[in-house]
Design an enzyme around this catalytic site. Structure first.
Site, PDB file in Angstrom:
ATOM      1  N   TYR A  15       0.809  -1.224   0.000  1.00 19.30           N
ATOM      2  CA  TYR A  15       0.000   0.000   0.000  1.00 19.30           C
ATOM      3  C   TYR A  15       0.843   1.276   0.000  1.00 19.30           C
ATOM      4  CZ  TYR A  15      -3.668  -3.296   1.202  1.00 19.30           C
ATOM      5  OH  TYR A  15      -4.534  -4.353   1.184  1.00 19.30           O
ATOM      6  N   HIS A  20      -4.646   6.078  -1.497  1.00 21.08           N
ATOM      7  CA  HIS A  20      -5.358   5.960  -0.217  1.00 21.08           C
ATOM      8  C   HIS A  20      -4.436   6.279   0.968  1.00 21.08           C
ATOM      9  CE1 HIS A  20      -9.291   5.106   1.157  1.00 21.08           C
ATOM     10  NE2 HIS A  20      -9.157   3.847   1.502  1.00 21.08           N
ATOM     11  N   ASN A  68     -10.198   0.996   7.279  1.00 23.99           N
ATOM     12  CA  ASN A  68     -11.576   0.864   7.751  1.00 23.99           C
ATOM     13  C   ASN A  68     -11.694   0.755   9.265  1.00 23.99           C
ATOM     14  OD1 ASN A  68     -12.099   0.883   5.043  1.00 23.99           O
ATOM     15  ND2 ASN A  68     -12.804  -1.232   4.941  1.00 23.99           N
ATOM     16  N   ASP A  93      -7.108  11.159   2.167  1.00 19.53           N
ATOM     17  CA  ASP A  93      -7.305  11.283   0.721  1.00 19.53           C
ATOM     18  C   ASP A  93      -8.734  11.723   0.428  1.00 19.53           C
ATOM     19  OD1 ASP A  93      -7.896   8.563   1.768  1.00 19.53           O
ATOM     20  OD2 ASP A  93      -8.576   8.180  -0.269  1.00 19.53           O
ATOM     21  N   ASN A 114     -14.482   5.372   4.619  1.00 18.62           N
ATOM     22  CA  ASN A 114     -14.606   4.423   5.730  1.00 18.62           C
ATOM     23  C   ASN A 114     -13.675   4.713   6.896  1.00 18.62           C
ATOM     24  OD1 ASN A 114     -16.739   2.955   4.630  1.00 18.62           O
ATOM     25  ND2 ASN A 114     -15.343   1.743   3.380  1.00 18.62           N
TER      26      ASN A 114
END
Length: 188
Positions: A15, A20, A68, A93, A114
């Site tokens: 990631y 994100h 989340n 973001d 989320n």
């Protein structure tokens, strides 16, 4: 006054440098520029750094709970340090803005984000400050999840990093929670 800055993102190499992870990327840059260091703190399910901005001590948090579940880490650290939601800034973001656009906002809903949804649930309040870092929207047919979890092209990343320049230029005013003045400088 802001006492805690939370950068939102997902832990893990896959990631790193994805859209994100704009919140993580900004905090990493801030810590590096201020000579801070990240320490893993299992109590808060996150990486913590302590820096001084404008002579004021500020905690930085990168939750390691995945996007989340960001509220778990934020809620724990807020309770431990007895922070009011108004003393917390969340950097995240924002799909609704092009790369390079950054906006400050106090309170409001989660707009489908989320990470924000979970923070609101764990703080029991929407009244924290947000820095919304534009990442642009996917082209038609590209699922949003695929888009936000992908790495931007070099020119898109340069524009996102340009938004970090804007934030750094007003970071002392942000810490002082002078939202109106910051909004005038960032949004102008």
């Amino acid at each position: 006054m802001i006492k805690l800055i939370v950068g939102l993102g997902n832990p893990g190499r896959q990631y790193e440098k994805t859209r994100h992870n704009a919140g993580f990327l900004f905090l990493e840059r801030l810590v590096s520029g201020l000579g801070g260091a990240w320490l893993e703190d299992a109590r808060f399910q996150g990486l913590l750094a302590e820096v001084y901005i404008g002579g004021r001590k500020v905690l930085l948090l990168k939750p390691q709970t995945y996007m989340n579940k960001s509220g778990e880490a934020v809620g724990k650290i807020a309770r431990y340090y007895k922070l009011d939601p108004q003393e917390i800034l969340v950097v995240h973001d924002e799909l609704d803005f092009d790369e390079g656009v950054v906006r400050i906002k106090k309170g409001g809903g989660h707009a489908g984000h989320n990470g924000l949804r979970d923070i609101i649930a764990h703080l029991g309040s929407k009244e924290f400050l947000r820095l919304r870092v534009g990442i642009g929207r996917p082209t038609v047919g590209v699922p949003v999840a695929n888009y936000v979890l992908s790495r931007p092209a070099a020119e898109e990343m340069a524009r996102i990093e340009g938004s970090f320049d804007k934030i750094e230029s007003v970071i002392e005013k942000i810490i002082a929670a002078d939202v109106t003045q910051v909004a005038n400088l960032l949004h102008g």
